[in-house]
Motif scaffolding. Structure first.
Motif, PDB file in Angstrom:
ATOM      1  N   ASP A 136      42.826  52.002  51.182  1.00  0.00           N
ATOM      2  CA  ASP A 136      43.373  51.517  50.640  1.00  0.00           C
ATOM      3  C   ASP A 136      43.225  50.471  49.617  1.00  0.00           C
ATOM      4  OD1 ASP A 136      44.517  53.928  51.680  1.00  0.00           O
ATOM      5  OD2 ASP A 136      45.504  52.378  53.381  1.00  0.00           O
ATOM      6  N   VAL A 137      42.978  49.570  50.419  1.00  0.00           N
ATOM      7  CA  VAL A 137      42.687  48.703  49.729  1.00  0.00           C
ATOM      8  C   VAL A 137      41.089  48.710  48.296  1.00  0.00           C
ATOM      9  CG1 VAL A 137      41.346  45.784  49.456  1.00  0.00           C
ATOM     10  CG2 VAL A 137      42.922  46.815  51.257  1.00  0.00           C
ATOM     11  N   PHE A 138      40.304  50.120  48.936  1.00  0.00           N
ATOM     12  CA  PHE A 138      39.369  50.191  47.340  1.00  0.00           C
ATOM     13  C   PHE A 138      40.010  51.020  46.245  1.00  0.00           C
ATOM     14  CE2 PHE A 138      36.476  53.334  45.697  1.00  0.00           C
ATOM     15  CZ  PHE A 138      35.459  52.855  45.664  1.00  0.00           C
ATOM     16  N   ILE A 139      40.822  51.488  47.002  1.00  0.00           N
ATOM     17  CA  ILE A 139      41.880  52.736  45.599  1.00  0.00           C
ATOM     18  C   ILE A 139      42.638  51.098  45.017  1.00  0.00           C
ATOM     19  CG2 ILE A 139      43.319  53.820  45.170  1.00  0.00           C
ATOM     20  CD1 ILE A 139      43.426  55.960  47.646  1.00  0.00           C
ATOM     21  N   ILE A 140      43.281  50.620  45.585  1.00  0.00           N
ATOM     22  CA  ILE A 140      43.638  49.024  44.838  1.00  0.00           C
ATOM     23  C   ILE A 140      42.764  48.440  43.814  1.00  0.00           C
ATOM     24  CG2 ILE A 140      45.605  47.550  45.055  1.00  0.00           C
ATOM     25  CD1 ILE A 140      46.110  49.025  47.665  1.00  0.00           C
ATOM     26  N   VAL A 141      41.532  48.094  44.450  1.00  0.00           N
ATOM     27  CA  VAL A 141      41.282  46.593  43.969  1.00  0.00           C
ATOM     28  C   VAL A 141      40.361  47.684  42.757  1.00  0.00           C
ATOM     29  CG1 VAL A 141      39.475  45.354  43.814  1.00  0.00           C
ATOM     30  CG2 VAL A 141      41.089  45.261  45.794  1.00  0.00           C
ATOM     31  N   GLY A 142      40.186  49.009  43.358  1.00  0.00           N
ATOM     32  CA  GLY A 142      39.305  49.646  42.086  1.00  0.00           C
ATOM     33  C   GLY A 142      40.149  50.118  40.558  1.00  0.00           C
ATOM     34  N   LEU A 143      41.519  50.776  40.728  1.00  0.00           N
ATOM     35  CA  LEU A 143      42.674  50.523  40.459  1.00  0.00           C
ATOM     36  C   LEU A 143      42.610  48.893  38.888  1.00  0.00           C
ATOM     37  CD1 LEU A 143      45.236  52.763  41.194  1.00  0.00           C
ATOM     38  CD2 LEU A 143      43.527  53.351  39.604  1.00  0.00           C
ATOM     39  N   GLN A 144      42.637  48.188  40.057  1.00  0.00           N
ATOM     40  CA  GLN A 144      42.738  46.550  39.293  1.00  0.00           C
ATOM     41  C   GLN A 144      42.012  46.400  38.228  1.00  0.00           C
ATOM     42  OE1 GLN A 144      43.789  44.521  42.597  1.00  0.00           O
ATOM     43  NE2 GLN A 144      45.421  44.066  41.718  1.00  0.00           N
ATOM     44  N   LEU A 145      40.295  46.736  38.641  1.00  0.00           N
ATOM     45  CA  LEU A 145      39.135  46.455  38.330  1.00  0.00           C
ATOM     46  C   LEU A 145      39.041  47.329  36.982  1.00  0.00           C
ATOM     47  CD1 LEU A 145      36.086  45.729  41.084  1.00  0.00           C
ATOM     48  CD2 LEU A 145      37.763  44.425  39.451  1.00  0.00           C
ATOM     49  N   ILE A 146      39.322  49.017  36.778  1.00  0.00           N
ATOM     50  CA  ILE A 146      39.588  49.778  35.771  1.00  0.00           C
ATOM     51  C   ILE A 146      40.772  49.178  35.158  1.00  0.00           C
ATOM     52  CG2 ILE A 146      39.736  51.800  34.768  1.00  0.00           C
ATOM     53  CD1 ILE A 146      39.390  52.857  37.776  1.00  0.00           C
ATOM     54  N   VAL A 147      41.150  48.740  35.258  1.00  0.00           N
ATOM     55  CA  VAL A 147      42.598  48.209  34.417  1.00  0.00           C
ATOM     56  C   VAL A 147      42.236  47.205  33.671  1.00  0.00           C
ATOM     57  CG1 VAL A 147      44.483  46.938  33.696  1.00  0.00           C
ATOM     58  CG2 VAL A 147      44.639  48.802  35.447  1.00  0.00           C
ATOM     59  N   ILE A 148      40.525  45.895  34.195  1.00  0.00           N
ATOM     60  CA  ILE A 148      40.646  44.765  33.318  1.00  0.00           C
ATOM     61  C   ILE A 148      39.395  44.640  32.727  1.00  0.00           C
ATOM     62  CG2 ILE A 148      38.482  42.438  34.021  1.00  0.00           C
ATOM     63  CD1 ILE A 148      40.914  42.365  36.774  1.00  0.00           C
ATOM     64  N   PHE A 149      38.854  46.029  33.387  1.00  0.00           N
ATOM     65  CA  PHE A 149      36.897  46.468  32.357  1.00  0.00           C
ATOM     66  C   PHE A 149      37.824  47.348  31.303  1.00  0.00           C
ATOM     67  CE2 PHE A 149      34.186  49.980  30.583  1.00  0.00           C
ATOM     68  CZ  PHE A 149      33.503  49.783  30.418  1.00  0.00           C
ATOM     69  N   ILE A 150      38.580  47.925  31.087  1.00  0.00           N
ATOM     70  CA  ILE A 150      39.327  48.548  29.711  1.00  0.00           C
ATOM     71  C   ILE A 150      40.218  47.427  28.900  1.00  0.00           C
ATOM     72  CG2 ILE A 150      41.107  50.293  28.959  1.00  0.00           C
ATOM     73  CD1 ILE A 150      40.950  51.809  31.344  1.00  0.00           C
ATOM     74  N   TYR A 151      40.888  46.700  29.593  1.00  0.00           N
ATOM     75  CA  TYR A 151      41.172  45.243  28.431  1.00  0.00           C
ATOM     76  C   TYR A 151      39.783  44.714  27.550  1.00  0.00           C
ATOM     77  CZ  TYR A 151      43.456  40.859  27.592  1.00  0.00           C
ATOM     78  OH  TYR A 151      43.918  40.229  26.462  1.00  0.00           O
ATOM     79  N   LYS A 152      38.970  44.356  28.741  1.00  0.00           N
ATOM     80  CA  LYS A 152      37.434  43.501  27.841  1.00  0.00           C
ATOM     81  C   LYS A 152      37.202  44.570  26.985  1.00  0.00           C
ATOM     82  CE  LYS A 152      36.275  40.459  31.638  1.00  0.00           C
ATOM     83  NZ  LYS A 152      35.525  40.118  32.426  1.00  0.00           N
ATOM     84  N   ALA A 153      37.042  45.668  27.200  1.00  0.00           N
ATOM     85  CA  ALA A 153      36.334  46.410  26.527  1.00  0.00           C
ATOM     86  C   ALA A 153      37.134  47.078  25.098  1.00  0.00           C
ATOM     87  CB  ALA A 153      35.586  47.586  26.958  1.00  0.00           C
ATOM     88  N   THR A 154      38.727  47.336  25.093  1.00  0.00           N
ATOM     89  CA  THR A 154      39.153  47.557  24.068  1.00  0.00           C
ATOM     90  C   THR A 154      40.550  46.122  23.417  1.00  0.00           C
ATOM     91  OG1 THR A 154      40.861  48.797  25.815  1.00  0.00           O
ATOM     92  CG2 THR A 154      38.770  49.489  24.476  1.00  0.00           C
TER      93      THR A 154
END
Length: 302
Positions: A136-154
């Motif tokens: 569960d923690v992997f899913i939660i942290v993974g989604l947070q990192l994806i959102v941060i990555f999208i924010y940095k890219a776009t």
């Protein structure tokens, strides 16, 4: 009558469990336990049955004195009613939305997979197994990192990754509903697969009924009660995940208060969550059994 009896038994169990730290650590229970853990004073562990009994009596007595419901944080005491209602309804909205989405998504995906060709079912089963194996923690942290990555890219923030001044819903609801959805999908597919070779399914097909009608009116109807019992497991599983999600998303919800709880507040918080959902499950169980014509004793005894 059985509903009231079970509710009283569970309430007594909650009270007994809430005071367990006093039985082994004495002192003031949870606060003393935290001091012991911080000081790493393992020698403080003992057996204090008298203090345990007094703690239970004290909890029961204070349950009828709402003015005694206080939460201690950083050396200060706050009235329980000052901020708990807002936290409670926020967490309740997160939990309810996630539970509804988990049930709805699992039903929809189960129907799609069941009506799909063989190759799609194999791909779906592999995907479900992979998602189920992820922590569960992997899913939660993974989604947070994806959102941060999208924010940095776009430069576009698609969702809030932590609560600051406003309530957030998107990512917490997705995280809280993902694993239960996968569990329900896998369970539903397995149960429906077990129903496939039974005579009533052959009879329904022989009557010329469509695949969708056979699934909904016969197959799914017969696994509904089994799924309902497993949804109770999902409920307890989601509650434990809610605590993790509130910590990782910095959400100021009801589960966050457990870090500052004494025995009394722990009982109040657990009961405020458990009683409404227990009542809902009991009512749903009554109507489901009445609808499909199955008694609980017949289901348990096979």
């Amino acid at each position: 009558m059985r509903f009231i009896r079970n509710l009283l038994i569970i309430l007594i169990g909650i009270i007994l469990i809430s005071s367990l730290p006093v039985l082994f650590y004495g002192g003031s229970g949870f606060q003393y336990l935290m001091e012991v853990l911080v000081a790493n004073n393992i020698s403080s562990i003992g057996f204090y049955p008298l203090e345990y009994g007094l703690a239970i009596v004290n909890v029961i007595k204070n349950l009828f004195q709402p003015e005694q419901w206080v939460i201690a944080s950083f050396g200060k005491e706050y009235s329980f009613f000052e901020f708990y209602p807002k936290r409670y309804f926020y967490s309740l909205k997160l939990f309810t939305l996630s539970f509804i989405i988990a049930i709805g998504a699992s039903f929809l995906v189960t129907m799609i997979v069941s009506l799909s060709p063989g190759w799609f079912k194999k791909v779906s089963n592999v995907t479900i197994d992979i998602l189920e194996s992820l922590p569960d923690v992997f899913i939660i942290v993974g989604l947070q990192l994806i959102v941060i990555f999208i924010y940095k890219a776009t430069g576009h923030l698609v969702a809030e990754v932590a609560m600051l001044n406003e309530e957030i819903y998107l990512l917490p609801v997705i995280c809280l509903s993902t694993v239960p959805s996968v569990f329900l999908i896998k369970t539903a597919l397995l149960l429906m697969r077990e129903e496939e070779p039974k005579p009533y399914m052959d009879l329904a097909r022989a009557k010329g009924l469509s695949r969708l009608r056979v699934l909904l009116a016969h197959n799914f109807r017969n696994v509904l009660f089994s799924l309902f019992y497993r949804s109770k497991i999902i409920f307890s599983f989601m509650l434990s995940n809610l605590f993790i999600i509130e910590r990782l998303f910095n959400i100021k919800g009801m589960m966050d208060l457990l870090l500052y709880s004494n025995q009394l507040i722990l009982v109040v918080v657990i009961c405020s969550v458990f009683i409404p959902f227990y009542t809902l499950f009991s009512i749903s169980e009554f109507f489901i059994m009445k609808k499909i014509g199955v008694r609980e004793e017949e289901f348990i005894n096979g």
